[in-house]
Design a protein around this motif. Structure first.
Motif, short mmCIF file in Angstrom:
data_model
loop_
_atom_site.label_atom_id
_atom_site.label_comp_id
_atom_site.label_asym_id
_atom_site.label_seq_id
_atom_site.Cartn_x
_atom_site.Cartn_y
_atom_site.Cartn_z
N ALA A 114 34.66 -5.59 -9.48
CA ALA A 114 34.11 -6.75 -10.20
C ALA A 114 33.61 -7.81 -9.23
O ALA A 114 32.51 -8.37 -9.41
CB ALA A 114 35.19 -7.34 -11.12
N ARG A 115 34.37 -8.09 -8.20
CA ARG A 115 33.96 -9.09 -7.20
C ARG A 115 32.70 -8.63 -6.47
O ARG A 115 31.79 -9.43 -6.21
CB ARG A 115 35.09 -9.34 -6.21
N THR A 142 32.18 -16.65 -8.34
CA THR A 142 30.90 -16.08 -7.93
C THR A 142 29.94 -15.97 -9.11
O THR A 142 28.72 -16.18 -8.96
CB THR A 142 31.12 -14.69 -7.30
N HIS A 151 42.00 -12.40 -7.41
CA HIS A 151 40.74 -11.65 -7.53
C HIS A 151 39.86 -12.23 -8.64
O HIS A 151 38.64 -12.37 -8.47
CB HIS A 151 41.03 -10.18 -7.82
N ALA A 198 29.81 -6.50 -13.33
CA ALA A 198 30.97 -7.29 -12.91
C ALA A 198 31.89 -7.58 -14.09
O ALA A 198 33.12 -7.43 -13.99
CB ALA A 198 30.52 -8.59 -12.25
N ARG A 199 31.31 -7.99 -15.20
CA ARG A 199 32.13 -8.33 -16.37
C ARG A 199 32.78 -7.08 -16.97
O ARG A 199 33.92 -7.13 -17.46
CB ARG A 199 31.29 -9.08 -17.41
N ALA A 212 29.72 -8.97 -8.72
CA ALA A 212 29.36 -10.38 -8.89
C ALA A 212 28.58 -10.88 -7.68
O ALA A 212 27.57 -11.59 -7.82
CB ALA A 212 30.63 -11.21 -9.10
N HIS A 221 37.99 -15.44 -7.58
CA HIS A 221 36.78 -15.25 -6.78
C HIS A 221 35.65 -14.65 -7.62
O HIS A 221 34.48 -15.05 -7.48
CB HIS A 221 37.08 -14.35 -5.58
N ALA A 222 35.98 -13.71 -8.50
CA ALA A 222 34.94 -13.09 -9.32
C ALA A 222 34.29 -14.11 -10.25
O ALA A 222 33.06 -14.21 -10.32
CB ALA A 222 35.54 -11.93 -10.14
N LEU A 274 35.71 -6.40 -14.79
CA LEU A 274 36.77 -7.38 -15.06
C LEU A 274 37.54 -7.01 -16.33
O LEU A 274 38.78 -7.12 -16.35
CB LEU A 274 36.16 -8.78 -15.21
N SER A 312 25.82 -9.04 -12.87
CA SER A 312 26.82 -9.71 -13.71
C SER A 312 27.34 -8.79 -14.83
O SER A 312 28.52 -8.86 -15.18
CB SER A 312 26.24 -11.00 -14.31
#
Length: 460
Positions: free
Chosen positions: A311-312, A364, A357, A323-324, A315, A360-361, A327, A320
């Motif tokens: 995920a990070r 970002t 984590h 990334a989501r 991102a 940060h994700a 997550l 995105s």
């Protein structure tokens, strides 16, 4: 036989005994000097003026040095005075053998005598854990310098070369040591933890070098994988990316040989954090996805970590949607994670780590509301001694201020977080994260006072 022939015969008969004595005397003194950072730096630079002078001051005569290294006494004296130098490979190798200096410290390959010494009951300094620990601490006293990295490389390759054949006995102490290192720094300087960790890691070598039943070897390889992986984590935190990746490679080999699929996935996920934190998110995403594939769909620490790291990485790579999705997967795995994998260690995956984590994700992604929720929860769960983690969370919070339009406040918070750190912590990952914030600030703001202060602190 003439009188001259008889004299030559006597000298040739005596010479091996003189050489043996010279070797023994040199080995004893040099073993002590290898704990001195000045001596280690001189070795790495091949500054034999300093090497010979320090050896002489420690009690070895120039004649003894000459005998041990098969050099002329006159030349040794000239080198010690600085009127002659050693540049050719052959005399450097003779000095390594004569003074029993590990090849890595002189930028050489491991010398033949090193393998012999490793199996001898009268071994060189590397087989004595206390002497090895002192050597590592001495080499690391000045930070991750070239001599220090050479010492670490020698320790890693020493075990790495033994990871294919068979193995050993009595693992309880080593497994307990690996577990204890998993609890992190506990307020100790990273370089001190690194020296202790690598010292214990090298004690695996004699166990790995002899045939053992398959279950015992699997346990040994598992411990080697854990210790090598944790060494890589410390090197990553200190900013030594190349060395960190090399230790992760050793950890991956050991994990694969152990047959522990989850350990192998954990190593890949932790390795993904090197490119993740140092400007290569695409490479990080690739490693993280490999870790997710290796871990499978069961809720394990490795699977949850891999999803969070992915995920990070997505991102940072401006993906995105991916990334989501990662997550969501990480949250779902975290909800189902067994209690025995939720402790706060490097080898498991606790709630505190999860929110670090997520912080940060979400930061970002620019989702500052959810980022603040994770930052607050991670701070609540972080011990006061978690110096590096708390600093990274503060920098994330500062980056959220920048996202929300208050760049001046972001710079001041980051400067405060950095200056509150001991000097040994203002390197590597912490510096990289602060630099990321500075580089995210548009150039037209770089002349503003707060931004200049951030630049100066990062540069220092």
């Amino acid at each position: 036989m003439t009188e001259r022939d008889e004299e030559q015969r006597v000298q040739e008969a005596v010479r091996p005994h003189v050489r043996t004595s010279a070797f023994a005397e040199a080995e004893q003194v040099i073993s002590a000097l290898l704990a001195d950072p000045t001596f280690v730096r001189a070795l790495y630079k091949r500054d034999f003026t300093t090497v010979f002078t320090m050896a002489h001051d420690a009690g070895i005569s120039y004649n003894r040095i000459a005998e041990a290294c098969a050099l002329k006494s006159e030349r040794v004296s000239q080198i010690a005075r600085g009127t002659a130098t050693v540049t050719a490979l052959a005399p450097v190798e003779r000095i390594s053998g004569g003074l029993r200096i590990p090849g890595a410290l002189l930028r050489l390959a491991a010398q033949p005598w090193e393998d012999t010494a490793a199996h001898s009951t009268k071994s060189h300094h590397g087989d004595d854990p206390m002497k090895r620990r002192n050597l590592l601490r001495g080499a690391l006293a000045a930070g991750l310098t070239a001599p220090a990295l050479a010492t670490l490389t020698a320790a890693r390759t020493d075990v790495d070369q033994t990871l294919s054949p068979d193995m050993p006995q009595d693992l309880a102490d080593l497994e307990a040591a690996a577990e204890s290192y998993g609890y992190g720094y506990h307020g100790q300087q990273p370089t001190r933890v690194l020296a202790d960790l690598v010292t214990d890691f090298t004690t695996l070598r004699p166990l790995l070098a002899v045939p053992q039943p398959a279950p015992v070897r699997a346990r040994l390889c598992r411990t080697a994988g854990q210790m090598a992986g944790m060494t890589a984590i410390v090197l990553h935190d200190l900013g030594s990316r190349k060395e960190s990746r090399a230790w992760f490679a050793t950890a991956a080999r050991a994990a694969a040989e152990s047959g522990d699929v989850q350990l192998h996935a954990w190593v890949l996920a932790r390795e993904a954090m090197v490119p993740l934190n140092y400007g290569a998110p695409k490479a990080a995403a690739g490693l993280a996805e490999r870790a997710r594939h290796a871990a499978g769909h069961r809720p394990t620490a490795a699977a949850t970590l891999a999803a969070a790291v992915a995920a990070r990485a997505y991102a940072l790579n401006h993906q995105s949607e991916q990334a989501r999705a990662a997550l969501e997967a990480a949250d779902a795995l975290m909800d189902r994670l067994p209690e025995d994998e939720r402790s706060d260690t490097w080898l498991t995956y606790g709630e505190q780590k999860h929110h670090v984590h997520l912080s940060h994700a979400f930061t970002t992604l620019g989702d500052t509301r959810l980022a603040h929720v994770s930052q607050q929860r991670a701070m609540e769960l972080s011990a006061p001694t978690s110096t590096m983690t708390r600093t990274l969370l503060n920098i994330d919070a500062a980056a959220c201020s920048h996202h929300d339009g208050d760049t001046e406040q972001a710079c001041r918070r980051t400067v405060a977080a950095l200056t509150a750190l001991p000097v040994d912590y203002r390197t590597g990952l912490v510096r990289r994260r602060a630099l990321d914030l500075y580089e995210a600030i548009p150039a037209q703001h770089h002349r503003e006072r707060a931004v200049r202060e951030l630049r100066d602190v990062v540069a220092s």
